[in-house]
Design an enzyme around this catalytic site. Structure first.
Site, PDB file in Angstrom:
ATOM      1  N   LYS A   1       0.707  -1.367  -0.131  1.00 27.75           N
ATOM      2  CA  LYS A   1      -0.090  -0.007   0.066  1.00 27.75           C
ATOM      3  C   LYS A   1       0.784   1.119   0.008  1.00 27.75           C
ATOM      4  O   LYS A   1       0.362   2.280  -0.545  1.00 27.75           O
ATOM      5  CB  LYS A   1      -0.911   0.035   1.208  1.00 27.75           C
ATOM      6  CG  LYS A   1      -2.073  -0.655   1.127  1.00 27.75           C
ATOM      7  CD  LYS A   1      -3.034  -0.823   2.310  1.00 27.75           C
ATOM      8  CE  LYS A   1      -4.436  -1.561   2.139  1.00 27.75           C
ATOM      9  NZ  LYS A   1      -5.312  -1.505   3.163  1.00 27.75           N
TER      10      LYS A   1
ATOM     11  N   ASP B   1      -9.941   3.173   2.250  1.00 28.42           N
ATOM     12  CA  ASP B   1     -10.189   2.583   3.740  1.00 28.42           C
ATOM     13  C   ASP B   1     -10.682   3.411   4.656  1.00 28.42           C
ATOM     14  O   ASP B   1     -11.800   3.092   5.515  1.00 28.42           O
ATOM     15  CB  ASP B   1      -8.864   1.927   4.260  1.00 28.42           C
ATOM     16  CG  ASP B   1      -8.409   0.923   3.484  1.00 28.42           C
ATOM     17  OD1 ASP B   1      -9.340  -0.050   3.000  1.00 28.42           O
ATOM     18  OD2 ASP B   1      -7.108   0.655   3.310  1.00 28.42           O
TER      19      ASP B   1
END
Ligand code: ATR
Length: 272
Positions: free
Chosen positions: A69, A105
């Site tokens: 990520k 997220d």
């Protein structure tokens, strides 16, 4: 479903990805919306090469998961201000070879909480100080929540609290202050350690909103006990589906079939 020369390809890039639920969820969404897309799981050990391949092979979009990520950031044409602030990308959008990195997220967790409680001005205990806490913490602070980082290790917790201009408390002192909302971002309670919980002082749980981002198991010890105490609970499946639904909308510009995505994910989680 027909796969032909017009089929657009999507993938999750990560390692491991063998048990990822993203292919099931996104393929269900493409089918529900009648879109000619296929989503696959790609085990990736070289994030730079993978991003180059996304471009050269013309993948329409990607999910990025652990451990890449942060590693993908330098290889993208653009990173949204939120993803840059968090320092992590979970979504890549490919517009004619121009790759944009975003992070769904934090917004997913925020939307899940906002569906139960107006978080602005609420005292939120964010448990953990890793990558997940960073994303959720930035989103919560931007929405005006009064965030306190509760972490086992003081140095890591204080560092995140400083970045967020939030408060910090050692996790062991959770009982020293009242909170309206608890969000668990640690792996405590995850399979196989299902008998553990990040909050052992359950006496202080009563009528709050309790969110756990763990979905393996769906019913963590934290969620079970919170439910028993009359709390409003948000389980990890909700956060997972919401982050996926936001990805789907970024890639396709089409409203995500949220209920269908949630049904297929919950069915899979309860049968495994
Ligand atoms: P992620 O990026 O998925 O959020 P991470 O960076 O490994 O994962 O962060 C894990 C978080 O869970 C950390 O805040 C960690 O606390 P420490 O900073 O003290 O290590 C927390 N964590 C993991 N295991 C824990 C445990 N058994 N008890 C309490 N906190 C724990």
């Amino acid at each position: 479903m027909r796969i032909d020369s017009a089929t657009r390809l999507y993938a999750v890039l990560g390692d491991p990805v063998a048990h990822s639920l993203s292919p099931l969820m996104h393929n269900c969404a493409f089918e529900a919306k009648g879109l000619n897309g296929v989503y696959v799981a790609l085990r990736v050990t070289d994030p730079k090469g993978a991003v180059a391949a996304v471009k050269s092979l013309g993948l329409a979009g990607c999910s990025v998961t652990i451990p890449h990520k942060t590693a993908v950031l330098p290889f993208l044409e653009e990173v949204t201000p939120f993803a840059r602030q968090v320092g992590a990308v979970n979504t890549i959008i490919n517009r004619d070879g121009y790759l944009t990195g975003d992070n769904t997220d934090g917004p997913a967790a925020l939307a899940a909480l906002q569906s139960k409680i107006q978080v602005a001005g609420k005292k939120v205990a964010l448990i953990g100080a890793g990558g997940a806490a960073r994303g959720i913490g930035h989103a919560l602070c931007a929405a005006g929540a009064a965030v306190t980082i509760l972490n086992r290790s003081v140095d890591k917790g204080e560092r995140l609290a400083q970045t967020l201009s939030a408060d910090f408390m050692p996790l062991a002192e959770v009982d020293q202050r009242p909170f309206d909302v608890f969000v668990n971002t640690t792996s405590v309670g995850m399979y196989p350690g299902v008998r553990s919980s990040p909050l052992n002082k359950y006496i202080y749980i009563q009528n709050q909103v309790i969110m756990d981002i763990i979905y393996n198991p769906l019913e963590t010890r934290l969620i079970t006990r919170a439910r028993r105490k009359g709390c409003t609970v948000i389980d990890g499946a909700e956060m997972f589906v919401r982050q996926g639904a936001l990805q789907f909308e970024l890639w396709t510009g089409v409203p995500a079939p949220y209920e269908k995505m949630e049904t297929v994910v919950r069915q899979e989680l309860s049968s495994s």
